[in-house]
Scaffold this active site. Structure first.
Site, mmCIF file in Angstrom:
data_model
loop_
_atom_site.group_PDB
_atom_site.id
_atom_site.type_symbol
_atom_site.label_atom_id
_atom_site.label_comp_id
_atom_site.label_asym_id
_atom_site.label_seq_id
_atom_site.Cartn_x
_atom_site.Cartn_y
_atom_site.Cartn_z
ATOM 1 N N HIS A 187 0.813 -1.221 0.000
ATOM 2 C CA HIS A 187 0.000 0.000 0.000
ATOM 3 C C HIS A 187 0.845 1.270 0.000
ATOM 4 C CE1 HIS A 187 -3.714 -2.128 0.318
ATOM 5 N NE2 HIS A 187 -3.376 -2.713 1.441
ATOM 6 N N ASP B 16 -3.615 -10.637 -2.698
ATOM 7 C CA ASP B 16 -4.062 -10.142 -1.396
ATOM 8 C C ASP B 16 -5.503 -9.643 -1.536
ATOM 9 O OD1 ASP B 16 -4.402 -7.747 0.608
ATOM 10 O OD2 ASP B 16 -2.628 -8.807 1.327
ATOM 11 N N HIS C 29 -6.793 -6.978 -0.507
ATOM 12 C CA HIS C 29 -6.850 -5.538 -0.722
ATOM 13 C C HIS C 29 -6.173 -5.187 -2.026
ATOM 14 C CE1 HIS C 29 -7.024 -6.144 3.670
ATOM 15 N NE2 HIS C 29 -7.838 -5.097 3.665
ATOM 16 N N ASP D 90 -5.204 -12.679 3.286
ATOM 17 C CA ASP D 90 -6.435 -12.221 3.914
ATOM 18 C C ASP D 90 -7.681 -12.536 3.114
ATOM 19 O OD1 ASP D 90 -5.378 -8.751 3.382
ATOM 20 O OD2 ASP D 90 -5.504 -10.467 2.023
#
Lengths: 590, 454
Positions: B117, B156, B158, B245
């Site tokens: 990120h 992932d 996200h 995740d």
């Protein structure tokens, strides 16, 4: 007095040790020694013979009436050999693995059963096996004539309940087993596959070991005070030959340990370095770090099997004083070993060896030994020279040139092994930032050398590696002295999960909830580990220490709900006595 | 006793397992000491370190100065970046090093904290990331092997907005991110319409998935989009940004993937490098997912890796591949087919010799709001240099404004000259005016970062 026996590759050595008269309690000296060739007697009988001859001497030295021996320590390769030569007992293995890696990698038993049920990484029982499965497995194992059974479950060191339950059901059933071994009693470390192999190794040699122990006890009964019979373990510590102490598997590969304890007896290990023992056909190399002998990081390899047994780090190269010399593929290249064609040519052997090379170059230091042994030590220089000449002719080298080249090659083989060990130790994986930044790479400064050709080879190796060196005065008998002076060692691991309110001590098979009002913090857990270790030690001079202490908070949502602590305390390997060499003459006596 | 064989990996696998047990964002933050503890236990108990052909390595410790080749940290890298970040990035770099130097055939960096990120300009921490470990690794690779083609497959939950941003203008780096739909989860971005800067059109592909997507949905996406695209692109190295995740038990997300599903995803992608990103179901997911991934990378059977929650029936698989996923896959395939057309997407406008884009970025961890204006030189011979203006404000600082000129990998001689004179002009102007707090020159090819504080 202390009686100690060590069996090496070809000889059994025994010593009697006595407190130095008028000295402090700790000083000890050699009161007699015996050396016999194993091949003359067979291994077990060689040990018993050595003991009997030593007892004879002890009798003549004892004040009348009292039992002269306060302890006896045995280091043998009996169980190692049994596993190597396939003479151990067959084993039934019952596994409680749950899901994960394919179970076929863990089927070490002669017969294997997989039970349903398992424990998770927190020690929670996810599902239990049924009594019927266990009885049925037991029946089949007994039906196949198997008397020794191992029961091993994943994460049993976090919660031994399932292993204990299965053992209980087996013992209550009509199947009759001599021994049921559970995985958690042998080690507190993680690694299910190694735990299974360890438990099987133990079950396979347990009977042999017990019978041997009884034979020894019988021979010693008149001379030994109470139950002071010990076996040397592969980590350099000793353990009493008591039932339930898993002596069988822990005493496997005690040989290299005796060698290292022998070195510790004769010198002080300061800082870090190599211990190199140059034997007849192999050279064993171990390592000490900041004064302590290094352990094998994940556990010992016992023959084929990787186990969780703690052992001293040791690497072997197949080259030594009696290795055969031969010409290599490239011109001018001389190979040293592997393999041995016989004795050195100087002693009547069929071909030249490094010992012959040393003799020719006038560098051979005469080893002691062997009055009364079956090997004669009259070196014939001209035989050595002509054997070297013959080989030299094949490559166009003179005998002296060949001799020099052979010693260089032997030196390089050993130096190279040391370099490999150094890189192996440098790359050791770490898991905390502190350790990564600290760079705990071992930095060897010295070589401690032992063995026949050590006096001439070790200085060469040290030069190549830019290290200092020390040559220990010879004697295989130093290994036996080392075994005799080694202290009893043990470890206790206390695992506390305050969220689940569980306390587990795998070495003691303890797994219970907290009692009313009971609570733990790191300090209390460490105290408990130290207390339990001292209690189990049952001897003098405890010197207990914490080996590792790990505490993690458990969190749910954003709240801390408890702590998981794992503390290991130990009595670490070392010497109970200091050796006073002044009075020693190292020649074997009988 | 039987002489049972130990498991044998079919390709040499390097494992950099660095749980950093002595570091955390805070004691109860998901990025805490405990995060990889149960994973360690499961890996050790399964005996994975004994696998023949699997070897464990330590991460490197990168120097703070080396971060400037990837990031423009405001005010500078040394202040913002600490040892744990440098070790995490160093773990990814070490993994890459092992593979390109052929010490191993594949490597898995099981490290923390995550990085995907973190954008090109860094004003603080967001999404638990401060610097981008995998982007630093990629730049390290490209500096040594300038013609290297890389492909990131980020699985992932996200959207990997940071990594996407850093390579948005690089036609030699393919970035595919498959994630829970941004309309339902941080960071909110990652729609199918984000396709890269014109010079690198369709080298960025985003597949949002509806909440509840599980193994089947992922496998569909891999089989029908990712694998065909990789086949066309022919990267030299495939990097799996492996966040864990998407697991059905993850507390922060709403997806439905299983440990065996993760094994299958890794098996299909067949990455040369895998780098851990997010994943915070530290007891119920991470231990099992990591065992499955390690076994998959070693070429061993992972079908026996079953979570206790599945055993106890607390999991139900998704019904079938959602229609929305199939439509998105189709759309993305269409875009990919047009990848040589250098199309101008709605994000960009043409202003003179430049493409222009505006973006605002929210830093949730540090509560900072950044707005950015980017100009990319239009050049027929190279991706073109970047001119970035970034302003940020937060509770902690009242406002700062920076400008940066950044040279990409593969920059041509003319653009380099032009960028240089532009930067020098800027310095002259600034000497008097002080419109900016800091001015930066970044050369991605050499790793150089020069900053001028005004």
């Amino acid at each position: 007095m202390i009686l100690a026996v060590d069996v090496g590759g070809t000889h059994a050595d025994g010593v009697l040790l006595r407190q130095a008269a008028g000295g402090e309690n700790e000083m000890i000296k050699l009161a007699g020694s015996v050396k016999i060739a194993v091949e003359d007697f067979g291994l077990e009988n060689a040990v018993l013979q050595v003991i009997e001859r030593l007892l004879h001497r002890a009798d003549s030295a004892a004040a009348g009436g009292e039992k002269p021996l306060e302890r006896a320590v045995i280091s043998t390769t009996l169980t190692t050999n049994a596993l190597a030569q396939n003479r151990a007992d067959p084993v039934g293995l019952i596994l409680i693995p749950g899901p994960g890696l394919d179970i076929r990698y863990s089927r070490f038993g002669d017969e294997n059963f997989i039970l349903s049920g398992y424990v998770d990484h927190r020690g929670r029982i996810v599902r239990e096996p049924s009594r019927e499965e266990v009885i049925s497995a037991g029946r089949e194992l007994a039906g196949s004539g198997l008397e020794n059974v191992a029961v091993v479950g994943k994460f049993s060191v976090r919660n031994p309940e399932l292993e204990l339950k299965v053992k209980k059901w087996l013992q209550e059933s009509e199947s009759d087993f001599r021994r049921v071994v559970t995985g958690h009693e042998l080690s507190a470390s993680l690694n299910f596959r190694r735990r299974a192999a360890t438990a099987c190794c133990h079950a396979a040699v347990s009977r042999l070991h017990e019978e041997f122990r009884e034979d020894i006890r019988a021979v010693l009964s008149e001379h030994l005070q109470s139950d002071e019979l010990y076996f040397l373990k592969s980590d350099g510590g000793t353990m009493r030959g008591k039932k339930g102490e898993a002596g069988a598997v822990r005493s496997v590969k005690s040989g290299p340990a005796a060698s290292i304890m022998g070195a510790m007896v004769l010198t002080e290990l300061k800082d870090s370095g190599f211990i190199i023992d140059i034997g007849g056909t192999t050279t064993d190399i171990s390592f000490f770090l900041n004064g302590d002998p290094l352990l094998e990081p994940r556990g010992m390899k016992i023959e084929w099997w990787d186990t969780l047994i703690r052992g001293l780090f040791s690497r072997s190269v197949p080259a030594g004083g009696d290795s055969r010399l031969q010409t290599g593929e490239e011109a001018g290249l001389i190979e040293v070993g592997p393999g041995r064609r016989g004795q050195p040519a100087a002693l009547g052997g069929p071909a030249p060896t490094p010992t012959d090379a040393l003799l020719l170059l006038e560098e051979l230091e005469e080893p002691e030994e062997a009055e009364g042994s079956s090997i004669s030590r009259d070196y014939n220089l001209s035989r050595a020279e002509s054997a070297l000449e013959d080989l030299g002719n094949v490559t166009g080298l003179t005998a002296r040139e060949l001799a020099r080249k052979s010693l260089e090659e032997l030196t390089e083989i050993i130096a190279d092994a040391c370099r490999n060990i150094r890189s192996e130790l440098q790359g050791r994986p770490v898991h905390t930032i502190a350790e990564l930044l600290e760079d705990v790479s071992p930095d060897p400064q010295v070589i401690i050398g032992m063995g026949g050709p050590a006096a001439s080879i070790i200085p060469r190796v040290a030069e190549r590696l830019d290290l200092d060196f020390e040559i220990l005065p010879r004697a295989r008998v130093a290994n036996a002295i080392g075994a005799g002076c080694a202290r009893p060692t043990l470890r206790t691991t206390v695992r506390v999960d305050t969220e689940r309110e569980q306390l587990t001590v795998p070495q003691l098979g303890i797994s219970r909830s907290f009692r009313r009002g009971e609570s733990f913090d790191r300090e209390r857990a460490e105290e408990l580990a130290l207390e339990l270790t001292e209690e189990r030690y049952d001897g003098k001079d405890a010197g207990v220490e914490i080996v590792s202490s790990e505490v993690f908070p458990t969190v749910s949502g954003s709240r801390t709900t408890g702590e998981i602590m794992e503390i290991t305390a130990q009595i670490k390997p070392g010497l109970l006595y200091k050796f006073s060499p002044g009075e020693v003459d190292f020649h074997a006596q009988d | 006793m039987h002489r049972t064989e130990k498991p044998l990996a079919d390709s040499r696998l390097g494992l950099i397992f660095f749980p950093a047990f002595d570091w955390q964002i805070s004691p109860s933050h998901p990025e805490r000491s405990e995060r990889l503890l149960y994973t360690r236990d499961q890996i050790f108990e399964e005996g994975l370190m004994d696998i023949e052909g699997l070897e464990e390595f330590n991460p490197r410790l990168l120097e703070a100065g080396s971060v400037g080749g990837t990031h423009i940290c405001v005010p500078d890298c040394e202040d913002m970046v600490t040892e744990p970040h440098l070790i995490s990035a160093g773990g990814a770099v070490r993994a890459a090093e092992l593979v390109v130097e052929e010490e191993v055939e594949k490597a898995f960096a099981l490290i923390r904290p995550p990085g995907h990120h973190a954008f090109r300009v860094v004003h603080g921490a967001r999404g638990f990331c401060t610097i981008n470990n995998e982007a630093i690794m990629a730049d390290w690779l490209k500096r040594r092997y300038p013609d290297l083609k890389l492909a990131f497959i980020d699985t992932d939950a996200h959207h990997a907005d940071g990594t996407q941003d850093i390579f948005y203008n690089d036609p030699d780096v393919l970035h595919i991110s498959i994630h829970q739909d941004g309309r339902t989860l941080f960071p909110g971005s990652g729609s199918v319409r984000e396709l890269g800067a014109p010079a690198a059109f369709a080298r960025t592909l985003n597949l949002p998935l509806p909440p509840g997507t599980g193994d089947e949905g992922f496998i569909y996406a891999l089989a029908n989009l990712v694998l065909p695209v990789l086949e066309d692109f022919q990267p030299d190295l495939v990097i799996n940004a492996a966040g864990q995740d998407n697991h059905f038990s993850d507390p922060i997300t709403n997806m439905n993937v299983t440990a065996r599903g993760y094994g299958r995803i890794n098996e299909l992608i067949d990455p040369d490098l895998a780098v851990l990103q997010g994943g915070y179901a530290i007891e119920s997911a991470l231990p099992y997912v990591n065992v499955a991934v390690i076994l998959a990378m070693a070429g061993l059977d992972y079908s026996g890796v079953i979570e206790p929650e599945i055993e106890s029936g607390r999991f139900s698989p998704e019904e079938s591949v959602p229609e929305g996923v199939k439509r998105s896959v189709e759309k993305l395939n269409e875009s990919w087919q047009r990848r040589d057309e250098a199309l101008l997407t709605e994000e960009f406008s043409e202003v003179g010799d430049f493409y222009r884009r505006e973006k605002s970025i929210y830093y949730d961890t540090d509560n900072i709001l950044e707005t950015r204006q980017e100009h990319i030189k239009i050049c027929p011979d190279c991706p073109g240099y970047l001119d970035i203006i970034s302003q940020a404000s937060s509770g902690a600082f009242s406002g700062r404004r920076i400008k940066a000129v950044s040279l990409p990998h593969g920059i041509c001689g003319d653009c380099r000259k032009e960028a240089r004179s532009r930067f020098e002009e800027l310095l002259e102007q600034e000497a008097g005016q002080g419109k900016f707090d800091h001015i930066y020159w970044q050369d991605r090819e050499t790793g150089e970062l020069i900053s001028q504080n005004i």
